[in-house]
Design a protein around this motif. Structure first.
Motif, short mmCIF file in Angstrom:
data_model
loop_
_atom_site.label_atom_id
_atom_site.label_comp_id
_atom_site.label_asym_id
_atom_site.label_seq_id
_atom_site.Cartn_x
_atom_site.Cartn_y
_atom_site.Cartn_z
N UNK A 47 0.83 -1.21 0.00
CA UNK A 47 0.00 0.00 0.00
C UNK A 47 0.86 1.25 0.00
N UNK A 48 1.97 1.21 0.71
CA UNK A 48 2.87 2.37 0.74
C UNK A 48 3.48 2.61 -0.64
N UNK A 49 3.92 1.54 -1.28
CA UNK A 49 4.48 1.68 -2.63
C UNK A 49 3.44 2.22 -3.60
N UNK A 50 2.20 1.80 -3.42
CA UNK A 50 1.12 2.32 -4.27
C UNK A 50 0.89 3.80 -3.98
N UNK A 51 0.83 4.14 -2.70
CA UNK A 51 0.57 5.53 -2.30
C UNK A 51 1.65 6.47 -2.82
N UNK A 67 -8.53 1.00 -8.40
CA UNK A 67 -9.65 1.94 -8.41
C UNK A 67 -9.17 3.32 -7.98
N UNK A 68 -9.90 4.33 -8.42
CA UNK A 68 -9.55 5.69 -8.04
C UNK A 68 -9.66 5.86 -6.53
N UNK A 69 -10.72 5.30 -5.97
CA UNK A 69 -10.91 5.34 -4.51
C UNK A 69 -10.27 4.09 -3.91
N UNK A 70 -9.09 4.25 -3.34
CA UNK A 70 -8.36 3.11 -2.80
C UNK A 70 -8.99 2.58 -1.51
N UNK A 116 -5.88 -4.54 -7.21
CA UNK A 116 -5.82 -5.90 -7.73
C UNK A 116 -4.60 -6.02 -8.62
N UNK A 117 -3.78 -7.02 -8.35
CA UNK A 117 -2.49 -7.17 -9.03
C UNK A 117 -2.56 -8.21 -10.14
N UNK A 118 -1.90 -7.92 -11.26
CA UNK A 118 -1.83 -8.86 -12.37
C UNK A 118 -0.67 -9.83 -12.15
N UNK A 119 -0.57 -10.83 -13.04
CA UNK A 119 0.54 -11.78 -12.93
C UNK A 119 1.87 -11.05 -13.10
N UNK A 120 1.95 -10.13 -14.06
CA UNK A 120 3.21 -9.41 -14.26
C UNK A 120 3.54 -8.57 -13.04
N UNK A 130 2.39 0.74 -8.63
CA UNK A 130 0.92 0.71 -8.56
C UNK A 130 0.40 -0.56 -9.23
N UNK A 131 -0.61 -1.21 -8.63
CA UNK A 131 -1.17 -2.40 -9.25
C UNK A 131 -1.83 -2.08 -10.58
#
Length: 217
Positions: free
Chosen positions: A30-34, A44-47, A54-58, A39-40
């Motif tokens: 979550x910190x890396x995303x923030x 969604x815009x509203x985290x 939601x993370x993909x295989x890659x 970012x996954x």
């Protein structure tokens, strides 16, 4: 951030699953995303909303690489950000052919076109990380995670991230209420299994009895 899956697997993973597969805590993800370090792919815009990350295989494969670089080779956050962008922009062929080399906490990519190491000082030892191996290891671990253990057969569970905490057949996303609806409609166990071929007789019977126990209660 562009994403091109490095294999034919089409999958989506929750934060908890991503954490299990990468060894990175949910809080760190979550910190890396923030901070937009990583970012996954499906965000969604509203985290704050359920399943907003939601993370993909890659994503999973790339995060495994980043985790190794930060924990084992102490690569700086600034450089990790650059590596993350590069990994997520690579196509299938590049993932299959590329090897990363770590030298003095600096990550270098082998150019898939000419096989030359970029930014590697000649004569110095560099540690190689073949991305193809990362992908194959990730496939293996995803497969193992998706397999149901023998202890799950014939049991029901609830999980706050699966079907809104509704009872499901353990190790699946099949709601107990769906099984019960078929039983109420007069379907036999074998007929229900034809609708859900991945379930066992024990799974079907557990779902029906689970609902019956709740009604009796």
């Amino acid at each position: 951030m562009a994403h091109n899956p490095p294999n034919e697997i089409v999958s989506a993973f929750t934060e908890e699953q991503a954490s299990r597969l990468t060894g990175i805590t949910v809080n760190q993800l979550r910190y890396w995303d923030k901070t937009r370090l990583f970012c996954p792919q499906f965000a969604a815009t509203d985290r704050r909303a359920p399943f907003s990350r939601v993370y993909s295989f890659q994503d999973i494969a790339a995060l495994r690489v980043l985790n190794v670089l930060t924990k084992q080779y102490s690569v700086s956050v600034q450089h990790i950000r650059e590596v993350a962008k590069r990994l997520c922009s690579m196509d299938n062929g590049a993932w299959a052919r590329t090897t990363l080399y770590v030298l003095k906490r600096k990550v270098n990519f082998v150019d898939p076109a000419d096989g030359k190491q970029k930014e590697i000082v000649s004569g110095q030892y560099a540690i190689g990380i073949p991305l193809e191996k990362v992908v194959s290891d990730t496939k293996r671990d995803v497969q193992q995670m998706s397999e149901r253990s023998s202890s799950m057969i014939g049991t029901v569970e609830t999980h706050r991230h699966v079907v809104s905490n509704s009872p499901v057949i353990a190790g699946t996303r099949v709601p107990v209420k769906a099984i019960k609806s078929f039983a109420d409609a007069g379907y036999t166990v074998e007929q229900i299994r034809s609708e859900y071929p991945t379930l066992t007789r024990e799974d079907i019977e557990a779902a029906i009895s689970y609902k019956s126990k709740n009604k009796a209660a």
